[in-house]
Design an enzyme around this catalytic site. Structure first.
Site, mmCIF file in Angstrom:
data_model
loop_
_atom_site.group_PDB
_atom_site.id
_atom_site.type_symbol
_atom_site.label_atom_id
_atom_site.label_comp_id
_atom_site.label_asym_id
_atom_site.label_seq_id
_atom_site.Cartn_x
_atom_site.Cartn_y
_atom_site.Cartn_z
ATOM 1 N N GLY A 257 0.876 -1.172 0.000
ATOM 2 C CA GLY A 257 0.000 0.000 0.000
ATOM 3 C C GLY A 257 0.905 1.212 0.000
ATOM 4 C CD GLU A 258 2.452 5.707 -0.595
ATOM 5 O OE1 GLU A 258 2.183 5.177 -1.678
ATOM 6 O OE2 GLU A 258 3.588 6.144 -0.308
ATOM 7 C CB SER A 259 5.340 2.583 3.837
ATOM 8 O OG SER A 259 6.058 3.448 3.007
ATOM 9 C CB CYS B 207 5.242 -3.928 -1.448
ATOM 10 S SG CYS B 207 5.848 -2.713 -2.614
ATOM 11 C CG HIS C 187 2.365 -6.318 -4.475
ATOM 12 N ND1 HIS C 187 1.575 -5.988 -3.399
ATOM 13 C CD2 HIS C 187 3.103 -5.230 -4.754
ATOM 14 C CE1 HIS C 187 1.817 -4.750 -3.040
ATOM 15 N NE2 HIS C 187 2.742 -4.256 -3.841
ATOM 16 C CD GLU D 142 -0.146 -9.084 -2.530
ATOM 17 O OE1 GLU D 142 0.920 -9.728 -2.409
ATOM 18 O OE2 GLU D 142 -0.169 -7.842 -2.637
HETATM 19 N N1 GLN Z 1 5.784 2.878 -2.802
HETATM 20 C C1 GLN Z 1 5.110 2.411 -1.638
HETATM 21 C C2 GLN Z 1 5.763 2.946 -0.373
HETATM 22 O O1 GLN Z 1 6.832 3.439 -0.417
HETATM 23 C C3 GLN Z 1 5.095 0.901 -1.593
HETATM 24 C C4 GLN Z 1 4.338 0.369 -2.781
HETATM 25 C C5 GLN Z 1 3.626 -0.925 -2.544
HETATM 26 O O2 GLN Z 1 3.382 -1.363 -1.430
HETATM 27 N N2 GLN Z 1 3.225 -1.524 -3.630
HETATM 28 O O3 GLN Z 1 5.195 2.859 0.655
#
Ligand code: GLN
Length: 197
Positions: free
Chosen positions: A45-47, A76, A170, A172
């Site tokens: 996701g977005e960390s 990720c 990923h 999944e």
């Molecule tokens: N770019 C995202 C981040 O830095 C990670 C991307 C992902 O989880 N697919 O959090």
């Protein structure tokens, strides 16, 4: 019962994989829900967002405690959260569960996402998979406690530290159930392997 941190990101795809493996799964939104589960997935996701939402309800210390006894799989952004250091971000409080240094968005923007050939080597078994890397991080250094499990070209893309695993891609999203199966259905063996090491 395996928990999936369901604050932000693509946790639904992980749920599908666990259901396919007939592993009971629970969405985790509050720290007190960690009590009921035997393992945890921190999804991509977005960390920065995952970190903020985790902070809001006090997940950081609770997940660190959880990791002392039970396995965690991070993919990720989940791997970024499990790392001990981020080269290009000092705002995020990482969990330090994997002794690795990472660089966020290391392959470029969303448009630079790609399907990579991943060479896996685990328990003297070697095989290849193709998996999506979506604004993926790179693992730029690993500590002594880390086993390198897979590479894509020369990049380290799967690491293991005892019972914990981090993947920069990923699985999944490509219906790759190998890691979920290995970590969560062979939990007891994993503990034994870890104690024997
Ligand atoms: N770019 C995202 C981040 O830095 C990670 C991307 C992902 O989880 N697919 O959090």
């Amino acid at each position: 019962m395996i928990g999936i941190l369901a604050l932000q990101g693509n946790y639904q795809a992980h749920i599908k994989i666990l259901i396919g493996l007939k592993i009971p799964v629970k969405e985790i939104r509050y720290p007190d829900q960690l009590i009921d589960i035997d393992g945890l997935i921190i999804p991509g996701g977005e960390s920065t967002t995952i970190n903020d939402l985790m902070k809001r309800v006090g997940f950081h210390d609770e997940i660190k405690d959880f990791s002392l006894k039970k396995p965690i799989l991070g993919t990720c952004a989940g791997l970024i959260m499990m790392s001990s250091l981020i080269r290009n971000d000092n705002q995020l409080s990482t969990l330090g569960i994997l002794d690795i240094e990472v660089c966020r968005n290391a392959y470029g923007r969303q448009a630079d996402s790609f399907i990579g050939n991943v060479n896996i080597n685990i328990n003297e078994q070697a095989f290849k998979i193709k998996a999506p890397f979506i604004r993926a991080p790179k693992i730029i250094s690993v500590g002594k406690s880390i086993d390198v499990i897979a590479k894509c070209n020369s990049d380290i893309v799967v690491v293991r530290s005892g019972i914990h695993f981090g993947l920069t891609f990923h699985p999944e999203l490509s219906d790759i159930a190998f890691f979920h199966n290995y970590i969560f259905t062979k939990k007891n063996e994993l503990m034994k392997e870890n104690n024997a090491a």
